[in-house]
Write a protein that holds these residues in place. Structure first.
Motif, PDB file in Angstrom:
ATOM      1  N   PRO A 182     -31.450   0.583 -52.482  1.00 48.02           N
ATOM      2  CA  PRO A 182     -30.183   0.840 -53.195  1.00 48.02           C
ATOM      3  C   PRO A 182     -28.960   0.758 -52.296  1.00 48.02           C
ATOM      4  CG  PRO A 182     -31.844   2.445 -53.847  1.00 48.02           C
ATOM      5  CD  PRO A 182     -32.411   1.691 -52.689  1.00 48.02           C
ATOM      6  N   GLY A 183     -29.081   1.233 -51.049  1.00 46.86           N
ATOM      7  CA  GLY A 183     -27.951   1.167 -50.121  1.00 46.86           C
ATOM      8  C   GLY A 183     -27.626  -0.255 -49.711  1.00 46.86           C
ATOM      9  N   ILE A 184     -28.649  -1.072 -49.456  1.00 44.35           N
ATOM     10  CA  ILE A 184     -28.425  -2.474 -49.087  1.00 44.35           C
ATOM     11  C   ILE A 184     -27.775  -3.221 -50.240  1.00 44.35           C
ATOM     12  CG2 ILE A 184     -29.601  -4.639 -48.529  1.00 44.35           C
ATOM     13  CD1 ILE A 184     -31.664  -2.970 -46.982  1.00 44.35           C
ATOM     14  N   LEU A 185     -28.175  -2.905 -51.456  1.00 39.28           N
ATOM     15  CA  LEU A 185     -27.587  -3.541 -52.631  1.00 39.28           C
ATOM     16  C   LEU A 185     -26.097  -3.215 -52.739  1.00 39.28           C
ATOM     17  CD1 LEU A 185     -28.074  -5.263 -55.083  1.00 39.28           C
ATOM     18  CD2 LEU A 185     -28.895  -3.254 -56.306  1.00 39.28           C
ATOM     19  N   VAL A 186     -25.704  -2.005 -52.382  1.00 41.18           N
ATOM     20  CA  VAL A 186     -24.282  -1.623 -52.384  1.00 41.18           C
ATOM     21  C   VAL A 186     -23.502  -2.485 -51.403  1.00 41.18           C
ATOM     22  CG1 VAL A 186     -22.662   0.221 -51.789  1.00 41.18           C
ATOM     23  CG2 VAL A 186     -24.693   0.738 -53.146  1.00 41.18           C
ATOM     24  N   ILE A 187     -24.060  -2.716 -50.210  1.00 42.25           N
ATOM     25  CA  ILE A 187     -23.379  -3.540 -49.205  1.00 42.25           C
ATOM     26  C   ILE A 187     -23.188  -4.968 -49.717  1.00 42.25           C
ATOM     27  CG2 ILE A 187     -23.538  -4.463 -46.860  1.00 42.25           C
ATOM     28  CD1 ILE A 187     -22.950  -1.465 -47.037  1.00 42.25           C
ATOM     29  N   LEU A 188     -24.198  -5.517 -50.394  1.00 40.83           N
ATOM     30  CA  LEU A 188     -24.081  -6.876 -50.930  1.00 40.83           C
ATOM     31  C   LEU A 188     -22.981  -6.962 -51.987  1.00 40.83           C
ATOM     32  CD1 LEU A 188     -27.871  -7.789 -51.292  1.00 40.83           C
ATOM     33  CD2 LEU A 188     -26.295  -8.490 -49.498  1.00 40.83           C
ATOM     34  N   PHE A 300     -17.770   0.122 -42.696  1.00 40.34           N
ATOM     35  CA  PHE A 300     -18.328   0.678 -43.928  1.00 40.34           C
ATOM     36  C   PHE A 300     -19.833   0.907 -43.811  1.00 40.34           C
ATOM     37  CE2 PHE A 300     -14.793  -1.341 -46.724  1.00 40.34           C
ATOM     38  CZ  PHE A 300     -13.939  -0.315 -46.354  1.00 40.34           C
ATOM     39  N   ILE A 301     -20.533  -0.047 -43.175  1.00 36.01           N
ATOM     40  CA  ILE A 301     -21.988   0.083 -43.048  1.00 36.01           C
ATOM     41  C   ILE A 301     -22.358   1.212 -42.105  1.00 36.01           C
ATOM     42  CG2 ILE A 301     -24.073  -1.073 -42.197  1.00 36.01           C
ATOM     43  CD1 ILE A 301     -22.884  -3.713 -43.177  1.00 36.01           C
ATOM     44  N   LEU A 302     -21.727   1.224 -40.928  1.00 36.94           N
ATOM     45  CA  LEU A 302     -22.090   2.218 -39.911  1.00 36.94           C
ATOM     46  C   LEU A 302     -21.699   3.634 -40.319  1.00 36.94           C
ATOM     47  CD1 LEU A 302     -21.119   0.245 -36.670  1.00 36.94           C
ATOM     48  CD2 LEU A 302     -23.411   0.622 -37.605  1.00 36.94           C
ATOM     49  N   LEU A 303     -20.600   3.761 -41.071  1.00 43.80           N
ATOM     50  CA  LEU A 303     -20.139   5.084 -41.467  1.00 43.80           C
ATOM     51  C   LEU A 303     -20.264   5.292 -42.979  1.00 43.80           C
ATOM     52  CD1 LEU A 303     -16.952   5.427 -39.215  1.00 43.80           C
ATOM     53  CD2 LEU A 303     -19.201   6.444 -38.859  1.00 43.80           C
ATOM     54  N   GLY A 304     -21.248   4.652 -43.570  1.00 48.48           N
ATOM     55  CA  GLY A 304     -21.451   4.786 -45.002  1.00 48.48           C
ATOM     56  C   GLY A 304     -22.676   5.592 -45.377  1.00 48.48           C
ATOM     57  N   ASN A 324     -14.236   6.427 -47.218  1.00 46.21           N
ATOM     58  CA  ASN A 324     -15.023   5.204 -47.253  1.00 46.21           C
ATOM     59  C   ASN A 324     -15.645   5.061 -48.644  1.00 46.21           C
ATOM     60  OD1 ASN A 324     -16.700   3.048 -46.858  1.00 46.21           O
ATOM     61  ND2 ASN A 324     -17.922   3.975 -45.239  1.00 46.21           N
ATOM     62  N   PRO A 325     -15.171   4.126 -49.468  1.00 45.09           N
ATOM     63  CA  PRO A 325     -15.717   4.005 -50.828  1.00 45.09           C
ATOM     64  C   PRO A 325     -17.198   3.656 -50.859  1.00 45.09           C
ATOM     65  CG  PRO A 325     -14.248   2.161 -50.316  1.00 45.09           C
ATOM     66  CD  PRO A 325     -14.094   3.147 -49.211  1.00 45.09           C
ATOM     67  N   VAL A 326     -17.680   2.961 -49.819  1.00 41.98           N
ATOM     68  CA  VAL A 326     -19.097   2.596 -49.767  1.00 41.98           C
ATOM     69  C   VAL A 326     -19.976   3.840 -49.760  1.00 41.98           C
ATOM     70  CG1 VAL A 326     -20.857   1.431 -48.375  1.00 41.98           C
ATOM     71  CG2 VAL A 326     -18.596   0.409 -48.630  1.00 41.98           C
ATOM     72  N   THR A 327     -19.509   4.895 -49.091  1.00 41.61           N
ATOM     73  CA  THR A 327     -20.277   6.140 -49.015  1.00 41.61           C
ATOM     74  C   THR A 327     -20.605   6.668 -50.405  1.00 41.61           C
ATOM     75  OG1 THR A 327     -19.164   6.699 -46.941  1.00 41.61           O
ATOM     76  CG2 THR A 327     -20.280   8.485 -48.092  1.00 41.61           C
ATOM     77  N   TYR A 328     -19.632   6.616 -51.291  1.00 43.51           N
ATOM     78  CA  TYR A 328     -19.822   7.194 -52.627  1.00 43.51           C
ATOM     79  C   TYR A 328     -20.774   6.358 -53.478  1.00 43.51           C
ATOM     80  CZ  TYR A 328     -15.843  10.020 -51.203  1.00 43.51           C
ATOM     81  OH  TYR A 328     -15.018  10.882 -50.511  1.00 43.51           O
TER      82      TYR A 328
END
Length: 372
Positions: A182-188, A300-304, A324-328
């Motif tokens: 799920p986290g990798i999908l958010v990055i994509l 975003f990746i390192l601090l997400g 960081n919006p990625v975190t949410y």
């Protein structure tokens, strides 16, 4: 409305005419979702261990056999010389050295205690830390087996022992793929939303068509919507492809509603699209946009919270993750997929990302007006 429809038709034709963008949109998610979850494993295995057995007793051999039987360790050296074992570490052939001192069995039987020495190759800090934890766990199990053996003999005065039973909620088998995918999908989705949107707008600057558009009756909001809506739709398509691949290859079926995920994704994409538009207003070439986008994606990746727990970060980094919006989105994806959370459970995440979206898009529109 007709003007917006014509702009959208133009944008979709331009996107599908570019094979590089098509590869990034459709092939990149497939490749990354099939490779990254298999490589990004939180477990550390195949730790090479050198055992220095200076006792050569039955108990030292039992301990060595127990370590060698573990799936986490490879016994590469069994010797009575500590110097020889350290040389294996210096040659990068051993990661851990366990020294069993002379009279280990004698002290254990007579004194009810014995000492062991453990040396770790800390060049790879994660491997050294986890290797030490695994080895201590094996030694602790061995200690429990010895105590149980003495109780049954009986020659040992049994002491009260606490037995712990545990259960893992939401991820019973501790399958790291259920946690990572799920986290990798958010990055994509983030890369499609911000990175490609920024490149597409900057490309208009490079080829000079944006000046032609600026002298037409097309209004600013129509132009911006025409640029952002296609990548908003493509982001949702990438999310759908990722969810399908996660189900087919990893057996990941969300415990919660897919509607909850898509509602949050709609708002989240508006936020990252605003970021892409903002990047495009401050850059004049695609190379500049790529460098800035790459920098932001790495942050975003390192601090997400994808690879590292936010709670284990320094205080200043934890403060940054709140912006960081990625975190949410990573948090929401894991909550819905693993825990089955509803819209009510993610209401604060939704409000914060909505605020991000409004702020970034307003800033981008104001900046775009000033510069053009």
């Amino acid at each position: 409305m007709r003007t917006l429809k014509i702009l959208l038709e133009k944008e979709f034709r331009q996107i599908f005419r570019n094979p590089a963008i098509l590869r990034l949109i459709f092939i990149m998610p497939i490749v990354q979702l099939l490779i990254l979850p298999l490589a990004a494993d939180y477990e550390v295995k195949n730790i090479n261990i050198a055992v220095v057995d200076q006792d050569r007793s039955s108990y030292s051999r039992k301990l060595t056999d127990k370590i060698a039987a573990s799936s986490y360790f490879n016994l590469v050296t069994y010797t009575n010389s500590y110097t020889e074992a350290i040389q294996e570490v210096e040659k990068d052939k051993a990661d851990v050295v366990l020294q069993i001192p002379p009279a280990f069995e004698k002290d254990l039987i007579k004194e009810d205690k014995a000492k062991l020495f453990m040396a770790l190759n800390a060049i790879n800090g994660v491997k050294a830390n986890l290797g030490g934890v695994y080895l201590r766990s094996i030694i602790s199990d061995f200690n429990g087996e010895v105590r149980l053996e003495w109780v049954q003999l009986p020659r040992f005065n049994p002491q009260p022992m606490i037995k712990i039973s545990s259960i893992n909620w939401f991820n019973p088998l501790l399958n790291y793929q259920f946690f990572m995918v799920p986290g990798i999908l958010v990055i994509l989705v983030t890369m499609v939303g911000s990175f490609l949107a920024a490149l597409n707008i900057v490309k208009e600057k490079e080829i000079g068509t944006i000046e032609q558009i600026n002298v037409t009756p097309i209004r600013k909001h129509q132009f911006i919507l025409g640029k952002l809506i296609p990548f908003w739709i493509l982001g949702l398509i990438v999310l759908s492809i990722g969810m399908l691949l996660a189900r087919i290859f990893y057996g990941i079926i969300p415990e919660g509603s897919l509607l909850t995920i898509y509602i949050f994704a709609v708002v989240y994409l508006l936020s990252v699209l605003g970021l892409g538009l903002l990047i495009s207003t401050y850059t004049d070439t695609q190379q500049q946009a790529m460098l800035i986008s790459f920098f932001l994606i790495m942050v975003f990746i390192l601090l997400g919270g994808l690879y590292t727990s936010i709670d284990s970060m320094p205080q200043w980094a934890q403060v940054f993750t709140r912006f960081n919006p990625v975190t949410y989105f990573i948090d929401v994806m894991r909550m819905v997929v693993l825990k089955g959370s509803s819209l009510y459970d993610i209401r604060y995440h939704l409000l914060i990302v909505t605020a991000f979206g409004i702020f970034l898009n307003v800033w981008a529109v104001i900046s775009y007006k000033k510069r053009n």
